[in-house]
Each structure stands twice: as C-alpha cells, then as structure tokens.
Design an enzyme around this catalytic site. Structure first.
Site, PDB file in Angstrom:
ATOM      1  N   LYS A 146       0.861  -1.184   0.000  1.00 53.03           N
ATOM      2  CA  LYS A 146       0.000   0.000   0.000  1.00 53.03           C
ATOM      3  C   LYS A 146       0.894   1.228   0.000  1.00 53.03           C
ATOM      4  O   LYS A 146       2.044   1.165   0.441  1.00 53.03           O
ATOM      5  CB  LYS A 146      -0.883   0.019   1.264  1.00 53.03           C
ATOM      6  CG  LYS A 146      -2.112   0.885   1.138  1.00 53.03           C
ATOM      7  CD  LYS A 146      -3.281   0.146   0.521  1.00 53.03           C
ATOM      8  CE  LYS A 146      -4.512   1.009   0.432  1.00 53.03           C
ATOM      9  NZ  LYS A 146      -5.703   0.233   0.061  1.00 53.03           N
TER      10      LYS A 146
HETATM   11  P1  NAD Z   1     -13.199   7.863  -2.214  1.00 50.87           P
HETATM   12  O1  NAD Z   1     -12.152   8.905  -2.029  1.00 50.87           O
HETATM   13  O2  NAD Z   1     -13.796   7.661  -3.544  1.00 50.87           O
HETATM   14  O3  NAD Z   1     -14.396   8.100  -1.166  1.00 50.87           O
HETATM   15  C1  NAD Z   1     -14.159   8.256   0.216  1.00 50.87           C
HETATM   16  C2  NAD Z   1     -15.480   8.677   0.839  1.00 50.87           C
HETATM   17  O4  NAD Z   1     -15.316   8.751   2.265  1.00 50.87           O
HETATM   18  C3  NAD Z   1     -15.936  10.067   0.391  1.00 50.87           C
HETATM   19  O5  NAD Z   1     -17.344  10.045   0.181  1.00 50.87           O
HETATM   20  C4  NAD Z   1     -15.577  10.954   1.571  1.00 50.87           C
HETATM   21  O6  NAD Z   1     -16.384  12.103   1.664  1.00 50.87           O
HETATM   22  C5  NAD Z   1     -15.844  10.001   2.716  1.00 50.87           C
HETATM   23  N1  NAD Z   1     -15.201  10.428   3.951  1.00 50.87           N
HETATM   24  C6  NAD Z   1     -13.930  10.858   4.140  1.00 50.87           C
HETATM   25  N2  NAD Z   1     -13.744  11.185   5.413  1.00 50.87           N
HETATM   26  C7  NAD Z   1     -14.908  10.952   6.049  1.00 50.87           C
HETATM   27  C8  NAD Z   1     -15.344  11.097   7.386  1.00 50.87           C
HETATM   28  N3  NAD Z   1     -14.528  11.534   8.342  1.00 50.87           N
HETATM   29  N4  NAD Z   1     -16.618  10.734   7.701  1.00 50.87           N
HETATM   30  C9  NAD Z   1     -17.465  10.272   6.746  1.00 50.87           C
HETATM   31  N5  NAD Z   1     -17.095  10.121   5.456  1.00 50.87           N
HETATM   32  C10 NAD Z   1     -15.849  10.464   5.122  1.00 50.87           C
HETATM   33  O7  NAD Z   1     -12.525   6.510  -1.653  1.00 50.87           O
HETATM   34  P2  NAD Z   1     -12.946   5.023  -1.973  1.00 50.87           P
HETATM   35  O8  NAD Z   1     -12.057   4.527  -3.042  1.00 50.87           O
HETATM   36  O9  NAD Z   1     -14.422   4.925  -2.111  1.00 50.87           O
HETATM   37  O10 NAD Z   1     -12.480   4.299  -0.626  1.00 50.87           O
HETATM   38  C11 NAD Z   1     -13.324   4.220   0.527  1.00 50.87           C
HETATM   39  C12 NAD Z   1     -12.826   3.085   1.407  1.00 50.87           C
HETATM   40  O11 NAD Z   1     -12.843   1.871   0.649  1.00 50.87           O
HETATM   41  C13 NAD Z   1     -11.402   3.237   1.936  1.00 50.87           C
HETATM   42  O12 NAD Z   1     -11.318   2.662   3.222  1.00 50.87           O
HETATM   43  C14 NAD Z   1     -10.597   2.408   0.959  1.00 50.87           C
HETATM   44  O13 NAD Z   1      -9.366   1.969   1.503  1.00 50.87           O
HETATM   45  C15 NAD Z   1     -11.545   1.274   0.710  1.00 50.87           C
HETATM   46  N6  NAD Z   1     -11.305   0.523  -0.517  1.00 50.87           N
HETATM   47  C16 NAD Z   1     -11.280   1.137  -1.725  1.00 50.87           C
HETATM   48  C17 NAD Z   1     -11.069   0.378  -2.876  1.00 50.87           C
HETATM   49  C18 NAD Z   1     -11.120   0.975  -4.265  1.00 50.87           C
HETATM   50  O14 NAD Z   1     -11.045   0.215  -5.231  1.00 50.87           O
HETATM   51  N7  NAD Z   1     -11.259   2.275  -4.415  1.00 50.87           N
HETATM   52  C19 NAD Z   1     -10.836  -0.998  -2.777  1.00 50.87           C
HETATM   53  C20 NAD Z   1     -10.878  -1.603  -1.519  1.00 50.87           C
HETATM   54  C21 NAD Z   1     -11.120  -0.828  -0.400  1.00 50.87           C
END
Ligand code: NAD
Length: 456
Positions: A146
């Site tokens: 990561k």
């Molecule tokens: P993203 O940046 O597209 O979205 C993140 C979301 O979280 C946004 O809506 C943001 O406003 C919200 N957020 C941030 N801080 C916050 C808070 N304090 N309270 C409430 N909401 C808050 O990111 P993503 O890619 O959707 O990732 C979200 C989660 O999923 C992360 O934990 C990431 O590690 C995990 N994840 C992502 C992927 C991927 O393919 N993108 C894969 C596996 C896991």
C-alpha cells in the site's frame, strides 16, 4: 479476557475458547502488540494495533504454521520518501510519501495509493497488511502493499496534483514495477492519477509499462468494470450473506458511510436489487430519508457539489446520529476505526458490510458478535476491486481485453467461491467470518513462506 464467538451462534464457544488459551501459550495475551518495531507505536485502536489483534486471534488456527506468524507482524519493506514540488505561486512545498510492501511470499506487491492529510506510515503498514490478507483470501497471486501521501489533494490545483503524483511515483520507482509491486486507486486517487503514475514510470524505464498500475483509464490498458468493482464486490458478498441469514433485499434498509467510489457503487446496486437507501454520510455531512433516496438525483447532486450535504431529497442529520438510524444493512465505506465499541452498542443493523478497510475496532467486533450482528469483513467484502485489478494486469500482459460481462461473471464467481470457503471455515471452527478469513489467508501466506524457505 476477550471472548470469541461463532458468527452463526453468538454464544461463547468451547472450541474457540480452548483455541484462545492455546493462543496465549503460543503468542501471549490477545492485544499483546508483540511487534517490537522501533518506528511504530501501535495502540489497541490504531490501524496497526487493530491488525495485530486480528493476527493474534487467528494464531490458534494456524497449526504448525504458527511458528512463522511473526512474519505477518512486520512489513517486509517500508519506504518513506520526501516529495518536493513547486507550487503554482512559485513556493516549494514538501509532502511525505510512503510505499510499504508487507509480504511478498505469494507474488508481487499489490495495493492502492491514498492521498489524505491523516496518512501515516503506521496506517499504510496496516493497509498493506490487510492487502496481504485480502489477496490471499481471494487466492490472487499477489503479496500485499500500500502507498500514500500525507496531503489534502483538494487544496492542490490540478497541475500541482500532477506534479506531486509524478514526483511521488519517481521516488517510489525503485520498488514498484509490473513484476515487483503494482499500485492502484484508493481514497482520493482515481484513473487520471493512475495514468500519470503509469506515464512517469514508463518515462523513467524508457518503455510503455501499462502493467505497473491498475485502475487506469480504459484506453490506456484499463479494464472494463474496474471503477465499480469494489462496490460490486460489496454488493455480491452482501447479497450472499443476506441470503444465508434469511434477510430479504427487497425493502431492506441500507445506511452507507462514505459516498465515494466504493460506497456509491454499492448503494446503487442494493437499490437496484430492491433495497432502500435511508442514510448516507460523507466528509460534507449526513443525510437521511426514511422512504429512501432517489439514487439518480443523489448521484447527480454528489457529482455537482462534491458531497451529500444539501441534497434536497433528504433531511440533514447530525453526524453522530448516523449510527442510530434504523437500518438492516450498514455499509461503512469511508475510513478506518469508524465503528467503535460505543457505536456498535447502538447499531440497529443485522448485517455490516465493510466496504472500507479496517472500519471496525476489535472491541466493536466482539460487541457485534455478541449482539448477533453479522460482519462481512473488509478482507473479503471489498476484495472486488483488487480482483478486477488482477484481471486488468492479466489483460495488460496478454494485450487481450475482456468484455464487461466476462469481467463481472468471473468476479462474482471468485468472490462467491472465496466467501463459501470462508463461511465453511467459520462453521467448522465456530469462529467469526473475520477470523475465518484470516485463517484461510494466513495459512496460504505462511505455507508459501515455509515452502520457499528462508534465504540465504
Ligand atoms: P473515495 O475517495 O472515492 O471516497 C471516500 C469517501 O469517504 C468520500 O465520500 C468521503 O467524503 C468520505 N469520507 C472521508 N472522510 C470521512 C469522514 N470523516 N466521515 C465520513 N465520510 C468520510 O474513496 P474510496 O475509493 O471509495 O475508498 C473508501 C474506502 O474503501 C477506503 O477505506 C478504501 O481503503 C476502501 N477501498 C477502496 C477500494 C477501491 O477500489 N477504491 C478498494 C478496496 C477498499
């Protein structure tokens, strides 16, 4: 002493308690934080502390492989880099960047890149370790890695963001590569940022290397289905779990925290399956509508304004009350450590689908199990993204691209098969799905470790 419960039978389980006693003999008490690394100071609620507690819980189920378990409690390699860039106003800014390769026993490193002001080395270590577990749980031929930069990208211009991405890519270029370690998007990174990373790496090695990152735009070797793959995986594993506990999706009430790439895609698929999305929270605020949101309107609002706050088809709610909303399914899809013990006590949901990485603290895990709330853990629930990243990497190497239907059929098959094995393991040992996922994954990682042997 923390109690260990079956996911299906929420009573203390004799087998698990005996195993827990064995764990104490092998490994010291639970939450022992046995890693003696000088550069991190984990506590029970920190991401690395949470991960260590999860490893401690699985140790009794590893049999003779338990002698290798310390391997999982330290990253193989952790790189910290300075990322200096010239800002648009002529000043020079420095950002701290990281790339951690937790374990490479089963293949090259694989895991996303996060841009966030709260990113730390310790957080990236935990995220890389969860990637090792996730990749092994789904049986992808990868280790876990990561990366991240400690920055608020929303405060950078597009040109500053590009310069920072390119400099960061150059700095970590000594450890990444199509056969070494393959980054992908995570919080606040997207296909455009992957395109800049691919271009920078390619310029540095003197050849176009599409396989160095995944989650790229389609015409640069990206894969159909990748953007929504993580949300789709949350839906597919959630649908399967709901079926097994007799929860009908038609009319089920869904609350989602984080309305980004993962949360919005998962919420839309649940709505298409007949569920109603009654609450959403992101960094801009919290909204609720007990009759369910109009999903197309909400999506247009988020696209136009950057967040859920101010959506006309809902009432605003104070942020803490999100955890009291009456719902059947909760999807935490934002950041780590959101589901605390206090929030777990109040939750109404029957099913928690971890779209985010590490959203549930170990103490909350115990409370949820005690209350009979089923948690589908991150390390299987959000594995759809890395699975389609794997498809993208394979397609890049073969220069032969699949249709979206082919991608989705293969994705569903892999996730449903992986979840079945995990569910059977949970039933066999009478343990939670999280510990069962760790058991399946750690056994694969440590068997590879043992078969390879220690060099020299
Ligand atoms: P993203 O940046 O597209 O979205 C993140 C979301 O979280 C946004 O809506 C943001 O406003 C919200 N957020 C941030 N801080 C916050 C808070 N304090 N309270 C409430 N909401 C808050 O990111 P993503 O890619 O959707 O990732 C979200 C989660 O999923 C992360 O934990 C990431 O590690 C995990 N994840 C992502 C992927 C991927 O393919 N993108 C894969 C596996 C896991």
């Amino acid at each position: 002493m923390p109690r260990i419960y079956s996911a299906r039978h929420p009573q203390p389980c004799a087998v698990a308690l005996a195993a827990h006693d064995a764990a104490r003999r092998i490994d010291g008490p639970l939450f022992s934080m046995t890693t003696n690394l000088s550069y991190v100071h984990p506590h029970a609620d920190s991401p690395w502390g949470t991960y260590l507690a999860q490893v401690d819980r699985v140790t009794p189920y590893l049999g003779h492989l338990a002698r290798w378990v310390e391997t999982l409690k330290r990253p193989k390699r952790a790189l910290v880099v300075d990322v200096p860039i010239e800002m648009d106003d002529g000043t020079v800014a420095h950002f701290e960047g990281y790339r951690v390769q937790h374990n490479l026993s089963r293949g090259p490193g694989k895991g996303g890149i996060r841009y966030h002001p709260d990113v730390t080395l310790e957080e990236v270590m935990a995220l890389s370790a969860w990637m090792s577990i996730k990749n092994a749980a789904v049986n992808l031929p990868y280790g876990g890695a990561k990366g991240g930069v400690r920055v608020d990208p929303k405060r950078l211009s597009i040109k500053e963001l590009e310069r920072m991405t390119r400099r960061y890519t150059s700095e970590i270029g000594i450890v990444i590569g199509p056969q070494q370690d393959i980054p992908a998007p995570d919080v606040n990174t997207n296909p455009q940022i992957m395109a800049w990373m691919m271009d920078t790496y390619s310029m540095n090695v003197g050849a176009t290397a599409t396989g160095v990152v995944t989650g790229k735009p389609i015409h640069l070797g990206g894969s159909l289905g990748r953007v929504k793959a993580t949300g789709r995986g949350v839906f597919v594993t959630g649908r399967e779990a709901a079926r097994r506990i007799g929860l009908a999706l038609e009319g089920a009430r869904v609350a989602v925290q984080g309305y980004g790439n993962v949360g919005s895609a998962a919420a839309e698929l649940f709505a298409q399956a007949g569920a109603i999305v009654v609450a959403a929270q992101d960094h801009t605020g919290t909204i609720t509508n007990s009759r369910g949101f109009d999903m197309a309107d909400l999506s247009a609002h988020v696209k136009a304004t950057g967040g859920v706050a101010g959506f006309r088809g809902a009432e605003p709610l104070d942020d803490e009350s999100f955890w009291d909303v009456r719902c059947d399914i909760l999807i935490p899809a934002a950041l780590e450590g959101q589901l605390t013990a206090a929030r777990a006590q109040r939750l109404h949901a029957r099913l928690v689908l971890e779209g985010a990485n590490g959203p549930t603290l170990p103490a909350a895990d115990d409370i949820l199990a005690d209350r009979g709330v089923l948690v589908v853990p991150d390390v299987i629930c959000n594995a759809g993204g890395v699975t389609v990243s794997y498809f993208e990497w394979v397609q890049d190497f073969s220069s032969f691209f699949w249709t979206e239907d082919e991608i989705n059929v293969r994705l569903d098959k892999i996730l449903i098969g992986a979840l079945k094995k995990i569910w059977d393991t949970a039933d066999h040992h009478r343990i939670t799905l999280r510990t069962a996922t760790f058991a399946v994954a750690c056994e694969r990682i440590l068997a590879a470790r043992e078969e390879r042997g220690l060099y020299p």
